[in-house]
Scaffold this active site. Sequence first.
Site, PDB file in Angstrom:
ATOM      1  N   ASP A  31      59.476  36.654  35.089  1.00  0.00           N
ATOM      2  CA  ASP A  31      58.701  36.953  33.899  1.00  0.00           C
ATOM      3  C   ASP A  31      57.869  35.726  33.561  1.00  0.00           C
ATOM      4  O   ASP A  31      58.413  34.654  33.273  1.00  0.00           O
ATOM      5  CB  ASP A  31      59.651  37.290  32.747  1.00  0.00           C
ATOM      6  CG  ASP A  31      58.924  37.682  31.462  1.00  0.00           C
ATOM      7  OD1 ASP A  31      57.713  37.431  31.357  1.00  0.00           O
ATOM      8  OD2 ASP A  31      59.591  38.228  30.561  1.00  0.00           O
ATOM      9  N   CYS A  37      40.666  43.990  34.125  1.00  0.00           N
ATOM     10  CA  CYS A  37      39.863  45.158  34.522  1.00  0.00           C
ATOM     11  C   CYS A  37      39.768  46.103  33.323  1.00  0.00           C
ATOM     12  O   CYS A  37      40.159  47.262  33.388  1.00  0.00           O
ATOM     13  CB  CYS A  37      40.450  45.857  35.742  1.00  0.00           C
ATOM     14  SG  CYS A  37      42.169  46.354  35.587  1.00  0.00           S
ATOM     15  N   GLY A  57      48.417  42.395  45.265  1.00  0.00           N
ATOM     16  CA  GLY A  57      48.238  41.302  46.205  1.00  0.00           C
ATOM     17  C   GLY A  57      46.857  41.033  46.732  1.00  0.00           C
ATOM     18  O   GLY A  57      46.670  40.114  47.524  1.00  0.00           O
ATOM     19  N   GLY A  58      45.859  41.814  46.342  1.00  0.00           N
ATOM     20  CA  GLY A  58      44.518  41.585  46.874  1.00  0.00           C
ATOM     21  C   GLY A  58      44.009  40.182  46.588  1.00  0.00           C
ATOM     22  O   GLY A  58      43.432  39.521  47.465  1.00  0.00           O
ATOM     23  N   LYS A  59      44.235  39.691  45.391  1.00  0.00           N
ATOM     24  CA  LYS A  59      43.749  38.362  45.034  1.00  0.00           C
ATOM     25  C   LYS A  59      44.602  37.272  45.680  1.00  0.00           C
ATOM     26  O   LYS A  59      44.083  36.193  46.024  1.00  0.00           O
ATOM     27  CB  LYS A  59      43.703  38.227  43.510  1.00  0.00           C
ATOM     28  CG  LYS A  59      42.696  39.184  42.871  1.00  0.00           C
ATOM     29  CD  LYS A  59      42.709  39.098  41.353  1.00  0.00           C
ATOM     30  CE  LYS A  59      41.719  40.089  40.752  1.00  0.00           C
ATOM     31  NZ  LYS A  59      42.113  41.491  40.978  1.00  0.00           N
ATOM     32  N   ASP A 103      45.003  37.289  36.412  1.00  0.00           N
ATOM     33  CA  ASP A 103      44.473  38.652  36.360  1.00  0.00           C
ATOM     34  C   ASP A 103      45.467  39.416  35.501  1.00  0.00           C
ATOM     35  O   ASP A 103      46.430  39.989  35.989  1.00  0.00           O
ATOM     36  CB  ASP A 103      44.364  39.229  37.771  1.00  0.00           C
ATOM     37  CG  ASP A 103      43.734  40.611  37.785  1.00  0.00           C
ATOM     38  OD1 ASP A 103      43.308  41.074  36.713  1.00  0.00           O
ATOM     39  OD2 ASP A 103      43.668  41.228  38.853  1.00  0.00           O
ATOM     40  N   CYS A 128      50.844  37.392  37.789  1.00  0.00           N
ATOM     41  CA  CYS A 128      50.742  38.863  37.770  1.00  0.00           C
ATOM     42  C   CYS A 128      50.053  39.325  39.053  1.00  0.00           C
ATOM     43  O   CYS A 128      49.040  40.034  39.028  1.00  0.00           O
ATOM     44  CB  CYS A 128      50.000  39.343  36.538  1.00  0.00           C
ATOM     45  SG  CYS A 128      50.547  38.565  34.991  1.00  0.00           S
ATOM     46  N   ALA A 129      50.606  38.903  40.201  1.00  0.00           N
ATOM     47  CA  ALA A 129      49.894  38.946  41.478  1.00  0.00           C
ATOM     48  C   ALA A 129      49.797  40.326  42.125  1.00  0.00           C
ATOM     49  O   ALA A 129      48.849  40.585  42.869  1.00  0.00           O
ATOM     50  CB  ALA A 129      50.572  37.985  42.464  1.00  0.00           C
ATOM     51  N   ALA A 130      50.774  41.185  41.896  1.00  0.00           N
ATOM     52  CA  ALA A 130      50.800  42.462  42.605  1.00  0.00           C
ATOM     53  C   ALA A 130      49.586  43.323  42.248  1.00  0.00           C
ATOM     54  O   ALA A 130      49.078  43.220  41.131  1.00  0.00           O
ATOM     55  CB  ALA A 130      52.087  43.210  42.270  1.00  0.00           C
TER      56      ALA A 130
END
Length: 411
Positions: free
Chosen positions: A280, A349, A237-239, A296, A233-235
């Site tokens: 997915d 979060c 992209g900060g992490k 995340d 669930c990368a977008a």
Amino acid sequence: MPTPPGLHARRAALRLLDAVLRRGETLDQAFSAATSDVRKPEDRALARAIGTEVLRWLVDLDALIDSATAKTLPHDAKARTVLRIMLAQWLRLDTPPHAVIATGLPLLAGGPRRLAHGVFSTLTKRPASLPAAPTLPEQVAERWGERAATIAAGLAEPPPLDLTLRDPAETAHWTNQLGADSLAPGHLRLPRGAAVETLAGFAEGAWWVQDLAASLPVRLLGPGEGRHALDLCAAPGGKTLQLAAAGWQVTALDISKRRLDLVKQNCKRTGLGASTIRADALKWEPKHRFDAILLDAPCTATGTCRRHPEVLHRIGARQFEEMAELQTALLARAAEWLKPGGVLVYAVCSLEREEGEEQASQVTLDPLPVLAEELPQGLAPSAEGWLRTDPAMLDDVGGLDGFFIARWRKG
């Protein structure tokens, strides 16, 4: 009659609030359409600021309006929303009352302008005021229980701008260059309102925007040293950027093509590399196992209420149930994809126990407790070795978003 200066911004704010409060959109989803006819960047920024302050103080603004009307206005009445806009400008943005009236009443052309004028005038003559901290919606206060008053205190002001550096060794350089504060190696904090694209270091990709709390999950994975990490669930992209900067070989997976394109753009700007996969996570199968996995997870994002106060008004029990079910499934998948000895970090979060503590308590991997020395000064792990942050923490230096973070190792 000529159009009052700034009326376009107020009309945009009205559309923005209508999209959030009536249609359930987020500020980000609604912003483009709401400001489509607003040419000046400063007017678009003002529309966003007005909308955000209305949502942050909505309960208190409504209480003021109700105190000055003989008959209660319907919650979704246009006159109520216009009065919210007018009061937020006066009480939160320091707009003079005459300017508020000049740009507020035209929003009710053909409507109850005399009513709005009378209510606003009554409140300015008292004069009205807001409490020290926003009053939370009743269902939110009930949900957060004894934490509610503390969290609310952290919502009184919009957050500062946090940056994460590509090279933490340059923290001192960029702190001096940008006149920033730093709460951890590789972190910078600037006053809110800075135009990001104009700041030194943006064009060359020296940093990216990322709340301090959002940077903590990757910090808990340590240096990569060429090992393989999966960012689920990368977008946006900060992490992913953090992992790549820390020396991990990163696979960034996300289901959204649009959001995955943001990951690619950020990688290009910063010169950091990652392999991106659109899939997915509940159906995808990797070709190899990973030394580290960062999940995340999708969540209700109630921990971002400092900058996205709309979550206080649009998230309820149904969303918690849906997200918790998804998070449980993703945690089970991630655990399967770890190498023996591999580390899993789970983060949301969210301020909700259903998405944090209750999820972590179900994981059967070996706990790898978060240590106090791994965290910025002022933060501490729980007795279980998990980390829970909320907007009132570090409030003397600008606060941070609400996160839950836990870590395990596969035996």
